[in-house]
Design a protein around this motif. Structure first.
Motif, PDB file in Angstrom:
ATOM      1  N   VAL A 166       0.818  -1.225   0.000  1.00  0.00           N
ATOM      2  CA  VAL A 166       0.000   0.000   0.000  1.00  0.00           C
ATOM      3  C   VAL A 166       0.845   1.266   0.000  1.00  0.00           C
ATOM      4  O   VAL A 166       0.356   2.342  -0.344  1.00  0.00           O
ATOM      5  CB  VAL A 166      -1.017   0.034   1.167  1.00  0.00           C
ATOM      6  N   ASN A 167       2.113   1.147   0.342  1.00  0.00           N
ATOM      7  CA  ASN A 167       3.013   2.299   0.305  1.00  0.00           C
ATOM      8  C   ASN A 167       3.680   2.463  -1.051  1.00  0.00           C
ATOM      9  O   ASN A 167       4.371   3.446  -1.284  1.00  0.00           O
ATOM     10  CB  ASN A 167       4.074   2.180   1.399  1.00  0.00           C
ATOM     11  N   ASP A 168       3.480   1.487  -1.926  1.00  0.00           N
ATOM     12  CA  ASP A 168       4.063   1.551  -3.274  1.00  0.00           C
ATOM     13  C   ASP A 168       3.082   0.916  -4.261  1.00  0.00           C
ATOM     14  O   ASP A 168       3.126  -0.282  -4.508  1.00  0.00           O
ATOM     15  CB  ASP A 168       5.407   0.829  -3.312  1.00  0.00           C
ATOM     16  N   LEU A 203       6.027   0.127 -11.406  1.00  0.00           N
ATOM     17  CA  LEU A 203       7.312  -0.560 -11.223  1.00  0.00           C
ATOM     18  C   LEU A 203       7.172  -1.686 -10.204  1.00  0.00           C
ATOM     19  O   LEU A 203       7.679  -2.792 -10.419  1.00  0.00           O
ATOM     20  CB  LEU A 203       8.401   0.428 -10.789  1.00  0.00           C
ATOM     21  N   HIS A 204       6.465  -1.435  -9.118  1.00  0.00           N
ATOM     22  CA  HIS A 204       6.233  -2.480  -8.116  1.00  0.00           C
ATOM     23  C   HIS A 204       5.468  -3.650  -8.741  1.00  0.00           C
ATOM     24  O   HIS A 204       5.828  -4.810  -8.528  1.00  0.00           O
ATOM     25  CB  HIS A 204       5.464  -1.915  -6.919  1.00  0.00           C
ATOM     26  N   TYR A 239     -13.661   2.213  -8.585  1.00  0.00           N
ATOM     27  CA  TYR A 239     -12.353   1.617  -8.319  1.00  0.00           C
ATOM     28  C   TYR A 239     -11.516   2.525  -7.426  1.00  0.00           C
ATOM     29  O   TYR A 239     -11.683   3.744  -7.417  1.00  0.00           O
ATOM     30  CB  TYR A 239     -11.584   1.388  -9.626  1.00  0.00           C
ATOM     31  N   VAL A 240     -10.555   1.899  -6.704  1.00  0.00           N
ATOM     32  CA  VAL A 240      -9.628   2.653  -5.862  1.00  0.00           C
ATOM     33  C   VAL A 240      -8.280   2.774  -6.565  1.00  0.00           C
ATOM     34  O   VAL A 240      -7.977   2.022  -7.496  1.00  0.00           O
ATOM     35  CB  VAL A 240      -9.436   1.977  -4.478  1.00  0.00           C
ATOM     36  N   ARG A 241      -7.469   3.703  -6.092  1.00  0.00           N
ATOM     37  CA  ARG A 241      -6.114   3.871  -6.629  1.00  0.00           C
ATOM     38  C   ARG A 241      -5.357   2.556  -6.488  1.00  0.00           C
ATOM     39  O   ARG A 241      -5.409   1.899  -5.461  1.00  0.00           O
ATOM     40  CB  ARG A 241      -5.379   4.968  -5.873  1.00  0.00           C
ATOM     41  N   GLY A 242      -4.687   2.155  -7.555  1.00  0.00           N
ATOM     42  CA  GLY A 242      -3.950   0.898  -7.550  1.00  0.00           C
ATOM     43  C   GLY A 242      -4.803  -0.280  -7.985  1.00  0.00           C
ATOM     44  O   GLY A 242      -4.317  -1.392  -8.092  1.00  0.00           O
TER      45      GLY A 242
END
Length: 161
Positions: free
Chosen positions: A31-33, A37-38, A102-105
């Motif tokens: 959740v912090n990235d 790229l992750h 939808y949520v971010r990510g």
């Protein structure tokens, strides 16, 4: 990386209903990235094949969607121009869920609450398969970019530098 056999998101069900082939792939969420790229590192894939779904607000075309590869940045001037706007900006994160569901990510160009004009960067044509969010964090859909264009009614354009 595990493959989900029985867990289907709305995105997967929509692809099934249109008989579009895809692969649903899970990955570990940080959740912090929430970066592309992750995701690429978790999937062991080329970051150029991971496509981010961005919701924008224009001065004329109110809302529209752009998909760009994880190694590129959206050119806001090009995005405004191709969408028929003079200027545009990313929708604030606090508004994303209410507009898309939808949520971010975990934002996917397939199955949003409303249909928005959708544009995908021409770099998608460099690959036989690309990855997009499956509609929730920790799940990606791998599919042919032509099939994505078909189901999302996207227009292929140059929207990155």
């Amino acid at each position: 990386m595990s493959k989900f056999k029985n867990h289907k998101t709305n995105v997967a069900r929509l692809l099934d209903s249109e008989k579009i082939p895809y692969e649903l792939i899970s990955y570990t969420v940080d959740v912090n990235d929430l970066s592309a790229l992750h995701v690429a590192n978790q999937l062991g894939q080329n970051i150029s094949q991971i496509f981010k779904t961005l919701l924008l607000k224009g001065d004329k075309t109110i809302y529209f969607v752009c998909l760009v590869s994880g190694d590129k940045e959206l050119n806001l001037k090009l995005a405004a121009q191709i969408s028929g706007n003079k200027k545009c900006e990313l929708v604030p994160m606090k508004d994303l869920f209410n507009l898309t569901g939808y949520v971010r990510g975990g934002c996917s160009p397939i199955g949003m609450k409303k249909k928005f004009p959708t544009f995908i960067d021409e770099s998608c044509l460099n690959f036989n398969e690309i990855f997009i969010s499956a509609g929730q964090r920790g799940l990606q859909i791998q599919l042919d970019p032509h099939n994505l264009v078909e189901i999302s009614k996207a227009i292929i354009v140059k929207i990155t530098d």
